[in-house]
Design a protein around this motif. Structure first.
Motif, PDB file in Angstrom:
ATOM      1  N   THR A 137      -7.093  -8.461  -6.340  1.00  0.00           N
ATOM      2  CA  THR A 137      -6.153  -9.283  -5.554  1.00  0.00           C
ATOM      3  C   THR A 137      -4.935  -9.617  -6.397  1.00  0.00           C
ATOM      4  N   LEU A 138      -3.772  -9.586  -5.773  1.00  0.00           N
ATOM      5  CA  LEU A 138      -2.522  -9.845  -6.491  1.00  0.00           C
ATOM      6  C   LEU A 138      -1.722 -10.898  -5.717  1.00  0.00           C
ATOM      7  N   ILE A 139      -1.341 -11.993  -6.400  1.00  0.00           N
ATOM      8  CA  ILE A 139      -0.622 -13.067  -5.707  1.00  0.00           C
ATOM      9  C   ILE A 139       0.557 -13.590  -6.537  1.00  0.00           C
ATOM     10  N   GLY A 140       1.559 -14.107  -5.847  1.00  0.00           N
ATOM     11  CA  GLY A 140       2.700 -14.736  -6.511  1.00  0.00           C
ATOM     12  C   GLY A 140       2.305 -16.136  -6.952  1.00  0.00           C
ATOM     13  N   SER A 141       2.509 -16.469  -8.226  1.00  0.00           N
ATOM     14  CA  SER A 141       1.999 -17.754  -8.723  1.00  0.00           C
ATOM     15  C   SER A 141       3.092 -18.725  -9.159  1.00  0.00           C
ATOM     16  N   GLU A 142       4.346 -18.290  -9.129  1.00  0.00           N
ATOM     17  CA  GLU A 142       5.413 -19.198  -9.581  1.00  0.00           C
ATOM     18  C   GLU A 142       5.566 -20.364  -8.604  1.00  0.00           C
ATOM     19  N   SER A 143       5.779 -21.566  -9.147  1.00  0.00           N
ATOM     20  CA  SER A 143       5.925 -22.737  -8.299  1.00  0.00           C
ATOM     21  C   SER A 143       7.413 -23.003  -8.059  1.00  0.00           C
ATOM     22  N   PHE A 144       7.855 -22.819  -6.832  1.00  0.00           N
ATOM     23  CA  PHE A 144       9.258 -23.083  -6.479  1.00  0.00           C
ATOM     24  C   PHE A 144       9.347 -23.081  -4.955  1.00  0.00           C
ATOM     25  N   LEU A 145      10.412 -23.644  -4.412  1.00  0.00           N
ATOM     26  CA  LEU A 145      10.647 -23.525  -2.970  1.00  0.00           C
ATOM     27  C   LEU A 145      11.959 -22.794  -2.781  1.00  0.00           C
ATOM     28  N   GLY A 146      11.977 -21.906  -1.792  1.00  0.00           N
ATOM     29  CA  GLY A 146      13.156 -21.053  -1.583  1.00  0.00           C
ATOM     30  C   GLY A 146      12.631 -19.643  -1.460  1.00  0.00           C
ATOM     31  N   VAL A 147      13.166 -18.908  -0.472  1.00  0.00           N
ATOM     32  CA  VAL A 147      12.577 -17.592  -0.231  1.00  0.00           C
ATOM     33  C   VAL A 147      13.155 -16.537  -1.175  1.00  0.00           C
ATOM     34  N   ARG A 148      12.349 -16.162  -2.123  1.00  0.00           N
ATOM     35  CA  ARG A 148      12.644 -15.036  -3.019  1.00  0.00           C
ATOM     36  C   ARG A 148      11.315 -14.619  -3.666  1.00  0.00           C
ATOM     37  N   ALA A 149      11.351 -13.476  -4.351  1.00  0.00           N
ATOM     38  CA  ALA A 149      10.123 -13.021  -5.002  1.00  0.00           C
ATOM     39  C   ALA A 149       9.795 -13.929  -6.181  1.00  0.00           C
ATOM     40  N   SER A 150       8.505 -14.125  -6.381  1.00  0.00           N
ATOM     41  CA  SER A 150       8.026 -14.945  -7.494  1.00  0.00           C
ATOM     42  C   SER A 150       8.360 -14.282  -8.837  1.00  0.00           C
ATOM     43  N   ASP A 151       8.439 -15.090  -9.875  1.00  0.00           N
ATOM     44  CA  ASP A 151       8.665 -14.546 -11.222  1.00  0.00           C
ATOM     45  C   ASP A 151       7.354 -14.319 -11.952  1.00  0.00           C
ATOM     46  N   SER A 152       6.292 -14.997 -11.495  1.00  0.00           N
ATOM     47  CA  SER A 152       5.004 -14.834 -12.174  1.00  0.00           C
ATOM     48  C   SER A 152       3.927 -14.510 -11.134  1.00  0.00           C
ATOM     49  N   TYR A 153       2.891 -13.820 -11.619  1.00  0.00           N
ATOM     50  CA  TYR A 153       1.844 -13.320 -10.716  1.00  0.00           C
ATOM     51  C   TYR A 153       0.474 -13.482 -11.346  1.00  0.00           C
ATOM     52  N   LEU A 154      -0.506 -13.546 -10.479  1.00  0.00           N
ATOM     53  CA  LEU A 154      -1.881 -13.590 -10.937  1.00  0.00           C
ATOM     54  C   LEU A 154      -2.604 -12.403 -10.305  1.00  0.00           C
ATOM     55  N   PHE A 155      -3.330 -11.679 -11.138  1.00  0.00           N
ATOM     56  CA  PHE A 155      -4.153 -10.566 -10.653  1.00  0.00           C
ATOM     57  C   PHE A 155      -5.595 -10.927 -10.968  1.00  0.00           C
ATOM     58  N   PHE A 156      -6.473 -10.795  -9.996  1.00  0.00           N
ATOM     59  CA  PHE A 156      -7.889 -11.018 -10.299  1.00  0.00           C
ATOM     60  C   PHE A 156      -8.757 -10.067  -9.491  1.00  0.00           C
ATOM     61  N   ILE A 157      -9.965  -9.865  -9.994  1.00  0.00           N
ATOM     62  CA  ILE A 157     -10.921  -9.005  -9.277  1.00  0.00           C
ATOM     63  C   ILE A 157     -12.212  -9.801  -9.135  1.00  0.00           C
ATOM     64  N   ILE A 158     -12.657  -9.954  -7.900  1.00  0.00           N
ATOM     65  CA  ILE A 158     -13.937 -10.608  -7.676  1.00  0.00           C
ATOM     66  C   ILE A 158     -14.904  -9.566  -7.103  1.00  0.00           C
ATOM     67  N   ASN A 159     -16.185  -9.845  -7.212  1.00  0.00           N
ATOM     68  CA  ASN A 159     -17.253  -8.898  -6.849  1.00  0.00           C
ATOM     69  C   ASN A 159     -18.173  -9.520  -5.827  1.00  0.00           C
ATOM     70  N   SER A 160     -18.470  -8.806  -4.787  1.00  0.00           N
ATOM     71  CA  SER A 160     -19.401  -9.356  -3.805  1.00  0.00           C
ATOM     72  C   SER A 160     -20.485  -8.333  -3.476  1.00  0.00           C
ATOM     73  N   PRO A 161     -21.749  -8.631  -3.806  1.00  0.00           N
ATOM     74  CA  PRO A 161     -22.806  -7.687  -3.413  1.00  0.00           C
ATOM     75  C   PRO A 161     -22.927  -7.683  -1.887  1.00  0.00           C
ATOM     76  N   VAL A 162     -22.910  -6.506  -1.305  1.00  0.00           N
ATOM     77  CA  VAL A 162     -22.951  -6.422   0.168  1.00  0.00           C
ATOM     78  C   VAL A 162     -24.122  -5.561   0.619  1.00  0.00           C
ATOM     79  N   GLY A 163     -24.648  -5.926   1.768  1.00  0.00           N
ATOM     80  CA  GLY A 163     -25.804  -5.198   2.301  1.00  0.00           C
ATOM     81  C   GLY A 163     -25.353  -4.029   3.151  1.00  0.00           C
ATOM     82  N   ALA A 164     -26.325  -3.372   3.767  1.00  0.00           N
ATOM     83  CA  ALA A 164     -26.011  -2.279   4.675  1.00  0.00           C
ATOM     84  C   ALA A 164     -25.125  -2.857   5.776  1.00  0.00           C
TER      85      ALA A 164
END
Ligand SMILES: Cc1ncc(COP(=O)(O)O)c(C=O)c1O
Length: 352
Positions: A137-164
């Motif tokens: 997952t990739l998200i914009g993490s910069e704290s600001f108000l105003g519509v523009r692209a964030s300057d900082s980002y967070l990338f994380f990977i989570i795991n979920s065991p799933v059944g049939a």
């Protein structure tokens, strides 16, 4: 890449494979790294848990968010396989560009996934039909108000065991043809696994579920005439001896499973057409008896037979509500490759 590992000291709740369902449980660890001042830094694996964001974080306001969905499988002899990791790394990179986000470099994406699955390997269920679902997952993490692209980002990977995926077996699903709401318009985000697309889809699927349908069939946003996708799957129609699937024109996701289906059909010398396909064409084929099979393709279900298409005015039963021959063959072939039971001649699996 040097990945710092902080092991969890507690174990999260585990249930037997037949009670896993989809996306309800998370494994002990998650991988993460941050993008700041123009560079990715601090790749690490930490115990699964809450992340910290300021309330002004751009993802919470302007929706800079996207993700991937892929699986790790446990095959014979306990071997672990990742399915198409490079495809998913590349798709994330393409989607990130559309959302003005920096994507994790491919090697770092892959190294984090490999390390995470190795560390959480006893969370990869052994039962046929089950897997460890991975959610980069990739998200914009910069704290600001105003519509523009964030300057900082967070990338994380989570795991979920799933059944049939199919609790009651591999059975055909009922689909609502959505003629009012749309999922994605030309020039928009349809080809990206952006959170925004799923937000746009919720009302239609909620209403369809209330009417007793599992998913919706999305139509094009302009004429509401051409078929796009089925719920969170790409869609295929077998008309006579030809299989037709909508071409990748920018409004649908280029599915990893779609790509596998296409490769196998070509290998099996099945006539295949990637082109716009209209509802009118499908219903005419149904009337003439030429519509033999309809199925969706996606990571969660692999292939999912469609047994019924219903519009606001009519119900169309497909293949008498039975699983089609080609649908079954594709399901059997892809799952056999995923669990390492059949040789992988396409370079789809990576043993870790
Ligand atoms: C909108 C949409 N289309 C198609 C797919 C199928 O893609 P894949 O085969 O890569 O899972 C998905 C699921 O990921 C999806 O969310």
């Amino acid at each position: 890449m040097n990945i710092e590992i902080q092991r969890s000291t507690t174990r999260r709740i585990r249930v037997p494979a037949d009670q896993l369902g989809f996306g309800k449980y998370f494994a002990d660890h998650m991988a993460t790294m941050e993008f700041e001042k123009g560079a990715w830094k601090n790749p690490r694996i930490v115990p699964y848990g809450p992340i910290s964001l300021e309330p002004g974080a751009s993802v919470l306001h302007y929706g800079q968010a996207m993700f991937e969905g892929m699986k790790a499988f446990r095959g014979k002899g306990g071997k672990l396989f990742l399915f198409r990791p490079v495809f998913h790394a590349k798709r994330m990179a393409a989607g990130a560009a559309r959302l003005c986000m920096p994507s994790p470099p491919q090697e770092e994406f892959l190294s984090l996934i490999r390390s995470l699955v190795k560390l959480d390997q006893d969370w990869v269920p052994a039962e046929r039909g089950s897997a460890l679902y991975l959610r980069p997952t990739l998200i914009g993490s910069e704290s600001f108000l105003g519509v523009r692209a964030s300057d900082s980002y967070l990338f994380f990977i989570i795991n979920s065991p799933v059944g049939a995926y199919y609790a009651e077996g591999f059975s055909p699903v009922k689909i609502w043809v959505e003629e009012q709401y749309i999922r994605a318009a030309p020039g928009g985000l349809g080809a990206v696994k952006a959170g925004a697309n799923y937000a746009a889809s919720l009302l239609a699927s909620q209403e369809a579920k209330k009417k007793g349908f599992s998913q919706v069939l999305w139509l094009d946003a302009v004429e509401k005439k051409y078929i796009e996708e089925v719920g969170t799957m790409n869609v295929f129609f077998r008309i006579g001896d030809t299989v037709i699937t909508p071409s990748l024109d920018g409004t649908i996701l280029a599915g990893a499973t779609r790509d596998c289906v296409i490769a196998l059909l070509k290998e099996w010398k099945v006539k295949l057409e990637e082109r716009p396909i209209s509802l009118t064409e499908v219903f005419a084929a149904h009337k003439s008896g030429e519509l033999k099979e309809v199925f969706g393709s996606g990571t969660a279900a692999v292939v999912s037979p469609v047994g019924e298409l219903t519009t606001s005015t009519q119900k169309y039963s497909i293949n008498s509500g039975k699983v089609g021959e080609l649908t079954q063959r594709l399901y059997d072939e892809i799952t056999a490759i995923q669990y390492g039971e059949k040789p992988d001649t396409h370079g789809w699996i990576e043993e870790i």
